[in-house]
Design an enzyme around this catalytic site. Structure first.
Site, PDB file in Angstrom:
ATOM      1  N   HIS A   1       0.823  -1.211   0.000  1.00 58.26           N
ATOM      2  CA  HIS A   1       0.000   0.000   0.000  1.00 58.26           C
ATOM      3  C   HIS A   1       0.857   1.261   0.000  1.00 58.26           C
ATOM      4  O   HIS A   1       0.489   2.281  -0.566  1.00 58.26           O
ATOM      5  CB  HIS A   1      -0.955  -0.012   1.198  1.00 58.26           C
ATOM      6  CG  HIS A   1      -2.031  -1.043   1.027  1.00 58.26           C
ATOM      7  ND1 HIS A   1      -2.091  -2.178   1.778  1.00 58.26           N
ATOM      8  CD2 HIS A   1      -3.048  -1.108   0.135  1.00 58.26           C
ATOM      9  CE1 HIS A   1      -3.113  -2.908   1.363  1.00 58.26           C
ATOM     10  NE2 HIS A   1      -3.708  -2.285   0.380  1.00 58.26           N
TER      11      HIS A   1
ATOM     12  N   ARG B   1     -10.251   3.741  -2.880  1.00 57.91           N
ATOM     13  CA  ARG B   1      -9.858   3.127  -1.604  1.00 57.91           C
ATOM     14  C   ARG B   1     -10.198   4.100  -0.475  1.00 57.91           C
ATOM     15  O   ARG B   1      -9.357   4.910  -0.069  1.00 57.91           O
ATOM     16  CB  ARG B   1      -8.353   2.839  -1.595  1.00 57.91           C
ATOM     17  CG  ARG B   1      -7.888   1.761  -2.570  1.00 57.91           C
ATOM     18  CD  ARG B   1      -6.379   1.560  -2.435  1.00 57.91           C
ATOM     19  NE  ARG B   1      -5.893   0.353  -3.046  1.00 57.91           N
ATOM     20  CZ  ARG B   1      -5.332   0.283  -4.264  1.00 57.91           C
ATOM     21  NH1 ARG B   1      -5.200   1.372  -4.995  1.00 57.91           N
ATOM     22  NH2 ARG B   1      -4.896  -0.866  -4.728  1.00 57.91           N
TER      23      ARG B   1
ATOM     24  N   ARG C   1     -15.162   1.681  -2.764  1.00 61.77           N
ATOM     25  CA  ARG C   1     -14.931   0.485  -1.950  1.00 61.77           C
ATOM     26  C   ARG C   1     -15.095   0.856  -0.480  1.00 61.77           C
ATOM     27  O   ARG C   1     -14.535   1.845  -0.021  1.00 61.77           O
ATOM     28  CB  ARG C   1     -13.518  -0.056  -2.193  1.00 61.77           C
ATOM     29  CG  ARG C   1     -13.269  -1.315  -1.382  1.00 61.77           C
ATOM     30  CD  ARG C   1     -11.947  -1.933  -1.707  1.00 61.77           C
ATOM     31  NE  ARG C   1     -10.842  -1.193  -1.134  1.00 61.77           N
ATOM     32  CZ  ARG C   1      -9.567  -1.545  -1.283  1.00 61.77           C
ATOM     33  NH1 ARG C   1      -9.256  -2.600  -2.009  1.00 61.77           N
ATOM     34  NH2 ARG C   1      -8.600  -0.847  -0.726  1.00 61.77           N
TER      35      ARG C   1
ATOM     36  N   GLU D   1     -10.485 -11.318  -3.995  1.00 63.79           N
ATOM     37  CA  GLU D   1      -9.067 -11.258  -3.610  1.00 63.79           C
ATOM     38  C   GLU D   1      -8.706 -12.335  -2.575  1.00 63.79           C
ATOM     39  O   GLU D   1      -7.643 -12.288  -1.971  1.00 63.79           O
ATOM     40  CB  GLU D   1      -8.688  -9.852  -3.122  1.00 63.79           C
ATOM     41  CG  GLU D   1      -9.628  -9.233  -2.135  1.00 63.79           C
ATOM     42  CD  GLU D   1      -9.288  -7.787  -1.780  1.00 63.79           C
ATOM     43  OE1 GLU D   1      -8.222  -7.288  -2.149  1.00 63.79           O
ATOM     44  OE2 GLU D   1     -10.124  -7.159  -1.100  1.00 63.79           O
TER      45      GLU D   1
ATOM     46  N   ASN E   1      -3.522  -7.961  -6.001  1.00 62.87           N
ATOM     47  CA  ASN E   1      -2.467  -7.768  -4.990  1.00 62.87           C
ATOM     48  C   ASN E   1      -2.661  -8.738  -3.827  1.00 62.87           C
ATOM     49  O   ASN E   1      -1.738  -9.427  -3.406  1.00 62.87           O
ATOM     50  CB  ASN E   1      -2.486  -6.333  -4.445  1.00 62.87           C
ATOM     51  CG  ASN E   1      -2.453  -5.307  -5.551  1.00 62.87           C
ATOM     52  OD1 ASN E   1      -1.960  -5.592  -6.624  1.00 62.87           O
ATOM     53  ND2 ASN E   1      -2.984  -4.121  -5.298  1.00 62.87           N
ATOM     54  N   ASP E   2      -3.884  -8.751  -3.310  1.00 60.36           N
ATOM     55  CA  ASP E   2      -4.153  -9.671  -2.202  1.00 60.36           C
ATOM     56  C   ASP E   2      -4.364 -11.094  -2.696  1.00 60.36           C
ATOM     57  O   ASP E   2      -3.961 -12.043  -2.029  1.00 60.36           O
ATOM     58  CB  ASP E   2      -5.373  -9.199  -1.401  1.00 60.36           C
ATOM     59  CG  ASP E   2      -4.981  -8.121  -0.399  1.00 60.36           C
ATOM     60  OD1 ASP E   2      -3.966  -8.316   0.297  1.00 60.36           O
ATOM     61  OD2 ASP E   2      -5.664  -7.091  -0.327  1.00 60.36           O
TER      62      ASP E   2
ATOM     63  N   ARG F   1       2.783  -9.330   0.239  1.00 61.57           N
ATOM     64  CA  ARG F   1       2.935  -8.345  -0.834  1.00 61.57           C
ATOM     65  C   ARG F   1       3.920  -7.234  -0.494  1.00 61.57           C
ATOM     66  O   ARG F   1       4.355  -6.495  -1.373  1.00 61.57           O
ATOM     67  CB  ARG F   1       1.563  -7.760  -1.190  1.00 61.57           C
ATOM     68  CG  ARG F   1       0.896  -7.060  -0.030  1.00 61.57           C
ATOM     69  CD  ARG F   1      -0.563  -6.781  -0.297  1.00 61.57           C
ATOM     70  NE  ARG F   1      -0.761  -5.529  -1.007  1.00 61.57           N
ATOM     71  CZ  ARG F   1      -1.950  -5.015  -1.261  1.00 61.57           C
ATOM     72  NH1 ARG F   1      -3.044  -5.651  -0.875  1.00 61.57           N
ATOM     73  NH2 ARG F   1      -2.074  -3.883  -1.893  1.00 61.57           N
TER      74      ARG F   1
ATOM     75  N   CYS G   1      -8.667  -4.789 -10.736  1.00 64.99           N
ATOM     76  CA  CYS G   1      -8.204  -3.505 -10.193  1.00 64.99           C
ATOM     77  C   CYS G   1      -6.897  -3.636  -9.415  1.00 64.99           C
ATOM     78  O   CYS G   1      -6.362  -2.656  -8.934  1.00 64.99           O
ATOM     79  CB  CYS G   1      -9.281  -2.858  -9.324  1.00 64.99           C
ATOM     80  SG  CYS G   1      -9.642  -3.799  -7.841  1.00 64.99           S
TER      81      CYS G   1
HETATM   82  C1  PEP Z   1      -5.860  -5.740  -4.332  1.00 65.90           C
HETATM   83  O1  PEP Z   1      -5.713  -6.391  -3.297  1.00 65.90           O
HETATM   84  O2  PEP Z   1      -5.468  -6.123  -5.455  1.00 65.90           O
HETATM   85  C2  PEP Z   1      -6.509  -4.418  -4.279  1.00 65.90           C
HETATM   86  C3  PEP Z   1      -6.767  -3.733  -5.378  1.00 65.90           C
HETATM   87  O3  PEP Z   1      -6.780  -3.908  -3.049  1.00 65.90           O
HETATM   88  P1  PEP Z   1      -5.654  -3.210  -2.129  1.00 65.90           P
HETATM   89  O4  PEP Z   1      -4.413  -3.063  -2.970  1.00 65.90           O
HETATM   90  O5  PEP Z   1      -6.209  -1.921  -1.685  1.00 65.90           O
HETATM   91  O6  PEP Z   1      -5.495  -4.211  -1.038  1.00 65.90           O
HETATM   92 MG    MG Z   2      -6.796  -5.849  -1.480  1.00 65.53          MG
END
Ligand code: PEP
Ligand code: MG
Length: 579
Positions: free
Chosen positions: A191, A298, A334, A435, A458-459, A469, A506
């Site tokens: 993040h 976000r 979100r 995710e 990402n998650d 991550r 996303c």
């Molecule tokens: C993800 O997890 O891919 C996502 C878009 O959410 P964040 O990066 O805010 O966890």
């Molecule tokens: Mg996420």
């Protein structure tokens, strides 16, 4: 000159004076004192040293009593060091003759010794170096005490070098004074990395340990496009970084024309290209770059970098600002994704005990546990949705029950608003982030109930491949090109098709130009990306045909190693852009 290579996460070149924040967040606010202050500052140093000695002696006594003399001896060695006349005289000379502040003088002297020990190259001396860093921290803790400054209170431009910056700290960075930052830990999809790009601050993460040799005040260059960091650069390096800065500028210039063009493949298939944002002001940047709405807002960043919980009105104003930037397009808001690494100040105690926060009380779980807070956010979204097109997306949904409970909360809030005669939009779409692997496996069932899916790679990658991550040590495992991830995306696309549910991506995978042909070839027609890459991604979309993308996806799916898929996608991208 010291050079290091890390993970480039936010493009641009920054240069300036270093401000070092170690793993204990110490920064030395003042490096020099005036002549008049010397006596008083010497006194302050002696007092701090006395406190440090008392503290170590107390630790020695406790260790002797509780676990034995062998362990007590560790502290007696520390005490000897703290009372070493040569060391004390060296620090005092720097304060007296060079007008160094006691913090700067102690840090300089102790780090010099630590470096010498480390360079002797055996394990015994390396451990002594660790003892010296420990002593430095103790002295700084006593000297700085309550004076520890926050990064938000800077008064001069700096480049921040830190062990780590949390998303809260990053959100609170003062953009006027923080020219760039580099951290020892952190990953491409952390993040903190995403935020750096949102704030437009050049940044490099995952450099590995390097701060021990730097005491602050040196000149540093960081290149957020290549991942290179250089401390005390020579002339040749300065020229090289300047060239990189110019290349970055001219590529921005070249891509400027993209904002006027639509995101469609060269055989005329329209791809919806939306923006991911963290702050309401970014909606305008997405609009200027020709995005098709917001695919991920976000909202937890309304909570980070501040002390108090935002009011319903603050939520409302932020959502309204974003939705009004795209009156004819969809804005997907979100609900808050707090927890794990995104902990606001008032929530710290609740999360103190979590041994594995990424698997803990985060995201939708946290919202469902704090219904009042959740409903405040939902009220604001439903009110802000009047006359505009808004979708509500729940993060980290891992079971149907969670989705149903969240949907129930939305319905209850609608009823409350109706009873209170407060206008709201009752036709908002309700979707989920995909995710968590369990959600992929249950995608068919989810598809019967949700209005849309958005894949958070990402998650999803972190949980599927068990690779944090944010941890550079496992960055090579956190790969969007892994066959398991490609298969999972395929499963979600199929479930979406079977039930007529739109599927978007996303996660940062869709912001990576080499992955875009693959996603399109798999059947994705909607992606949401970081605002700064919109022009670049549009260029990739406009350079391929659907047939070409299908071929790429077919070949990628036939591979069984992430490494092979990754190099294949890199080669294909080069070919696509060379045409
Ligand atoms: C993800 O997890 O891919 C996502 C878009 O959410 P964040 O990066 O805010 O966890
Ligand atoms: Mg996420």
């Amino acid at each position: 000159m010291i050079t290091r290579n890390g993970i480039a996460v936010s493009p641009g070149v920054a240069t300036g004076e270093t401000l070092v924040i170690g793993s204990e967040d110490f920064r030395i606010p003042q490096r020099f004192i005036s002549r008049k202050q010397v006596t008083q500052e010497l006194e302050r140093f002696r007092l701090a040293l006395q406190h440090v000695s008392e503290e170590i002696a107390e630790n020695e006594r406790l260790a002797n009593e509780e676990i034995g003399a062998l362990y007590g001896a560790i502290f007696s060695a520390h005490l000897q060091m703290a009372q070493d006349p040569k060391l004390i005289s060296e620090v005092e000379t720097l304060i007296r003759d060079r007008c160094y502040s006691p913090e700067f003088a102690s840090s300089r002297t102790l780090r010099k010794y630590a470096r010498q020990f480390k360079s002797l190259g055996n394990a015994y001396f390396a451990e002594r170096a660790v003892d010296i860093y420990d002593l430095e921290k103790r002295i700084l803790r006593h000297l700085l005490g309550e004076q520890r400054e926050s990064l938000a209170d800077l008064t001069e431009p700096v480049v921040v070098l830190a062990h780590n910056l949390t998303p809260s700290e990053t959100a609170g960075l003062n953009r006027e004074f923080v020219l760039g930052f580099a951290t020892e830990i952190g990953g491409r999809t952390s993040h903190t990395a995403i935020l750096a790009a949102a704030l437009g601050i050049p940044a490099v993460v995952g450099l590995g340990p390097f701060l021990a040799d730097i005491s602050g005040g040196e000149t540093v260059l960081i290149d957020g496009t290549t991942g290179e960091v250089c401390i005390d650069p020579d002339d040749e390096t300065l020229i090289r970084f300047n060239a990189s800065r110019e290349r970055h500028k001219s590529s921005l210039h070249r891509l400027e024309c993209m904002s006027e063009l639509t995101a469609e493949t060269n055989d005329g298939v329209r791809i919806k290209l939306q923006g991911n944002i963290e702050f309401p002001q970014e909606a305008e940047q997405c609009q200027l770059r020709g995005a098709d709405g917001i695919g991920l807002y976000r909202t937890e960043f309304l909570y980070l970098g501040r002390k108090e919980i935002p009011s319903e009105q603050e939520h409302y104003e932020a959502y309204r600002e974003v939705a009004q930037a795209f009156p004819d397009q969809l804005t997907i808001i979100r609900t808050l994704d707090l927890g794990a690494d995104k902990i606001p100040g008032w929530m710290v105690r609740e999360h103190d005990e979590e041994s594995n926060p990424a698997l803990g009380l985060r995201s939708i779980r946290l919202s469902l546990n704090h219904l009042d807070m959740f409903k405040t956010q939902l009220r604001a979204i439903l009110r802000a949705a009047v006359g505009v097109n808004i979708g509500i997306m729940f993060p980290l949904v891992s079971s149907l029950l969670e989705f149903r409970r969240a949907r129930m909360a939305v319905r209850e809030v609608m009823e409350d608003l109706e009873e209170q005669d407060i206008p709201c939009n009752k036709n908002v779409l309700l979707g989920i982030m995909v995710e968590v692997p369990a959600t992929v496996i249950m995608a068919e069932e989810f598809a019967r109930e949700v209005d849309f899916f958005s894949i958070g790679t990402n998650d999803l990658i972190q949980y599927t491949l068990a690779a944090d991550r944010s941890d550079p040590e496992v960055a090579k495992y956190h790969s969007a090109a892994d066959p398991a991830i490609i298969r999972m995306i395929d499963m979600v696309i199929k479930a979406g098709k079977n039930h007529n549910v739109p599927v978007s991506v996303c996660g940062q995978m869709s912001s990576d130009p080499k992955c875009v042909p693959l996603l399109i070839g798999l059947g994705i027609r909607q992606i949401s990306v970081s605002p700064h890459v919109i022009p670049e991604i549009k260029e990739v979309i406009r350079s391929i045909s659907i047939d070409q993308a299908i071929e790429i996806a077919k070949y990628a799916k036939s591979q069984d190693l992430a490494r092979d898929v990754e190099s294949y996608l890199t080669r294909e991208l080069q070919k696509i852009l060379a045409k």
